[in-house]
Design a protein around this motif. Structure first.
Motif, PDB file in Angstrom:
ATOM      1  N   GLU A  64       0.816  -1.219   0.000  1.00  0.00           N
ATOM      2  CA  GLU A  64       0.000   0.000   0.000  1.00  0.00           C
ATOM      3  C   GLU A  64       0.847   1.265   0.000  1.00  0.00           C
ATOM      4  O   GLU A  64       0.359   2.332  -0.391  1.00  0.00           O
ATOM      5  CB  GLU A  64      -0.956  -0.004   1.201  1.00  0.00           C
ATOM      6  N   LYS A  65       2.096   1.179   0.417  1.00  0.00           N
ATOM      7  CA  LYS A  65       2.983   2.341   0.442  1.00  0.00           C
ATOM      8  C   LYS A  65       3.571   2.660  -0.932  1.00  0.00           C
ATOM      9  O   LYS A  65       4.120   3.729  -1.143  1.00  0.00           O
ATOM     10  CB  LYS A  65       4.115   2.126   1.450  1.00  0.00           C
ATOM     11  N   ILE A  66       3.440   1.714  -1.863  1.00  0.00           N
ATOM     12  CA  ILE A  66       3.937   1.923  -3.223  1.00  0.00           C
ATOM     13  C   ILE A  66       2.948   2.840  -3.937  1.00  0.00           C
ATOM     14  O   ILE A  66       1.730   2.650  -3.819  1.00  0.00           O
ATOM     15  CB  ILE A  66       4.078   0.568  -3.956  1.00  0.00           C
ATOM     16  N   PRO A  67       3.427   3.833  -4.662  1.00  0.00           N
ATOM     17  CA  PRO A  67       2.514   4.738  -5.373  1.00  0.00           C
ATOM     18  C   PRO A  67       1.517   3.970  -6.244  1.00  0.00           C
ATOM     19  O   PRO A  67       1.884   2.999  -6.917  1.00  0.00           O
ATOM     20  CB  PRO A  67       3.444   5.596  -6.229  1.00  0.00           C
ATOM     21  N   SER A  68       0.271   4.432  -6.218  1.00  0.00           N
ATOM     22  CA  SER A  68      -0.808   3.697  -6.882  1.00  0.00           C
ATOM     23  C   SER A  68      -0.567   3.484  -8.372  1.00  0.00           C
ATOM     24  O   SER A  68      -0.962   2.455  -8.916  1.00  0.00           O
ATOM     25  CB  SER A  68      -2.142   4.407  -6.669  1.00  0.00           C
ATOM     26  N   PHE A  69       0.114   4.417  -9.029  1.00  0.00           N
ATOM     27  CA  PHE A  69       0.297   4.284 -10.473  1.00  0.00           C
ATOM     28  C   PHE A  69       1.262   3.173 -10.867  1.00  0.00           C
ATOM     29  O   PHE A  69       1.290   2.775 -12.031  1.00  0.00           O
ATOM     30  CB  PHE A  69       0.707   5.622 -11.106  1.00  0.00           C
ATOM     31  N   VAL A  70       2.047   2.656  -9.937  1.00  0.00           N
ATOM     32  CA  VAL A  70       2.940   1.526 -10.239  1.00  0.00           C
ATOM     33  C   VAL A  70       2.647   0.303  -9.366  1.00  0.00           C
ATOM     34  O   VAL A  70       3.310  -0.722  -9.497  1.00  0.00           O
ATOM     35  CB  VAL A  70       4.436   1.904 -10.087  1.00  0.00           C
ATOM     36  N   ARG A  71       1.650   0.400  -8.503  1.00  0.00           N
ATOM     37  CA  ARG A  71       1.374  -0.678  -7.537  1.00  0.00           C
ATOM     38  C   ARG A  71       1.053  -2.006  -8.208  1.00  0.00           C
ATOM     39  O   ARG A  71       1.584  -3.056  -7.812  1.00  0.00           O
ATOM     40  CB  ARG A  71       0.244  -0.258  -6.598  1.00  0.00           C
TER      41      ARG A  71
END
Length: 57
Positions: free
Chosen positions: A17-24
């Motif tokens: 969840e800490k990974i930016p949504s656009f690359v998750r």
């Protein structure tokens, strides 16, 4: 035919969840592929720690 996803433990999910949504989604797929190749049946925080350099490289 879609690939089955691996289950994730709670700690590993929190890190995801800490990974930016656009690359998750891309990161999740890469992590699961690496876990499967390593013979894991579940993505764990320990797996993420152990393979951090490989996964982020």
């Amino acid at each position: 035919m879609s690939e089955q996803t691996l289950p994730w433990d709670e700690d590993a999910l929190q890190r995801l969840e800490k990974i930016p949504s656009f690359v998750r989604n891309m990161a999740k797929a890469k992590i699961e592929r690496a876990a499967k190749e390593a013979g894991e049946v579940k993505v764990t925080a320990e797996f993420l720690d152990t393979n951090k350099s490989k996964l982020m490289g």
